[in-house]
Design a protein around this motif. Structure first.
Motif, PDB file in Angstrom:
ATOM      1  N   ARG A 173       2.539  -0.483 -14.139  1.00  0.00           N
ATOM      2  CA  ARG A 173       2.291   0.815 -13.501  1.00  0.00           C
ATOM      3  C   ARG A 173       1.476   1.713 -14.427  1.00  0.00           C
ATOM      4  NH1 ARG A 173       1.024   3.721  -9.269  1.00  0.00           N
ATOM      5  NH2 ARG A 173       2.123   5.696  -9.076  1.00  0.00           N
ATOM      6  N   TYR A 233      -0.181  -1.370  -7.314  1.00  0.00           N
ATOM      7  CA  TYR A 233       0.658  -0.534  -8.169  1.00  0.00           C
ATOM      8  C   TYR A 233      -0.100   0.692  -8.679  1.00  0.00           C
ATOM      9  CZ  TYR A 233       4.961  -3.246  -8.460  1.00  0.00           C
ATOM     10  OH  TYR A 233       6.157  -3.849  -8.166  1.00  0.00           O
ATOM     11  N   ALA A 238       6.239   2.592  -7.481  1.00  0.00           N
ATOM     12  CA  ALA A 238       6.970   1.337  -7.617  1.00  0.00           C
ATOM     13  C   ALA A 238       8.067   1.209  -6.571  1.00  0.00           C
ATOM     14  CB  ALA A 238       7.563   1.238  -9.022  1.00  0.00           C
TER      15      ALA A 238
END
Length: 297
Positions: A173, A233, A238
């Motif tokens: 991420r 992402y 998430a």
């Protein structure tokens, strides 16, 4: 970065999981034949050969210091995770192995709390209890089936891999905020391949001519999957994408049966359902901000 709908991001991530599940089949075969270390090493090398020219042709700028640090950290973390996973997958049915990796999104919540200062919610604690019950059910299935030592060690290795994979999700991420999907996929392969080459004289050998097509196909599938997940992402939280991981169970059950003649036990199915339920309970209603890197802050 141009905003996209959550549905589109979820769909791209789902394609990435399906592609990765197909790669799992090839990697399991290679791991059985040559060992997980060798299979992961040469897939990483093939990935660099595949993506490197594309990166150069696009004349992409060299990553900055913050991005390089993330690439190195995630490459090392992913390396440990993937070697443990494929080592275990060579010893257990695909569906069972993938079910154990479903713990990763739940574990990632605790990493987010420790590393990003997020609060651990009551739902996460409840989800942990339910998911832990799922792991115990899968373990009970092994006891009932009188699983071999290799089978048990394979399950333990995959459980350990899920911990490293959870941390890599946090890093992914963060990577996606400072690098495009091609860069993420390429530098993950570079770091992973470089680290594994250090131990190659002791833990690996050269692939046979017959194995190179499988290695090349695994590299293509792995690269496509990595870029799809990095793209998704980078454009959705998430918590939105975490449930897409669970589609891997269906793919692994189908492909494991089709290619390796594996069957899915009731214990594995029930355990996977409990783990998934635990993860859903943990992330439901969670609206944490996206992790920030030094460059993104």
């Amino acid at each position: 970065m141009k905003p996209v709908s959550a549905t589109l991001a979820f769909t791209v991530a789902a394609i990435g999981i399906a592609t990765y599940s197909t790669m799992d089949v090839l990697m399991k075969g290679l791991s059985i034949a040559s060992g997980a270390y060798s299979a992961v090493l040469w897939r990483s090398v093939a990935g660099v050969v595949l993506l490197g020219p594309v990166f150069v042709a696009r004349r992409r700028p060299w990553p900055g210091r913050a991005a390089l640090r993330l690439h190195a950290l995630r490459g090392a973390t992913a390396g440990i995770s993937v070697v443990l996973f494929f080592w275990g997958l060579a010893r257990v049915p695909m569906a069972q192995g993938v079910a154990l990796t479903f713990l990763a999104p739940l574990i990632a919540l605790y990493f987010a709390a420790a590393l990003l200062g997020e609060t651990i919610r009551r739902g996460a604690i409840l989800g942990s209890i339910v998911a832990s019950a799922g792991v115990l059910v899968i373990a009970a299935g092994e006891v009932q089936a009188h699983a071999s030592t290799a089978h048990v060690l394979g399950s333990i290795a995959i459980f350990a891999a899920s911990i490293f994979y959870a941390y890599s999700l946090i890093l992914l991420r963060q990577q996606a905020q400072v690098a495009d999907p091609l860069e993420v996929a390429l530098f993950t392969s570079i770091v992973l391949g470089a680290l594994l080459l250090i131990g190659a004289p002791w833990f690996s050998g050269l692939p046979t001519v017959a194995q190179w097509p499988q290695i090349g196909a695994a590299a293509v599938l792995g690269s496509v999957s990595a870029m799809a997940l990095a793209w998704a992402y980078g454009r959705a939280e998430a918590q939105v994408l975490a449930p897409v991981e669970y589609t891997a169970f269906l793919w692994s059950a189908l492909l494991g049966w089709w290619v390796f003649g594996e069957t899915v036990s009731l214990y594995t199915t029930l355990g996977a359902a409990l783990i998934i339920a635990g993860c859903v309970a943990a992330v439901r209603g969670h609206a944490a901000p996206a992790p920030q890197t030094e460059a993104a802050a």
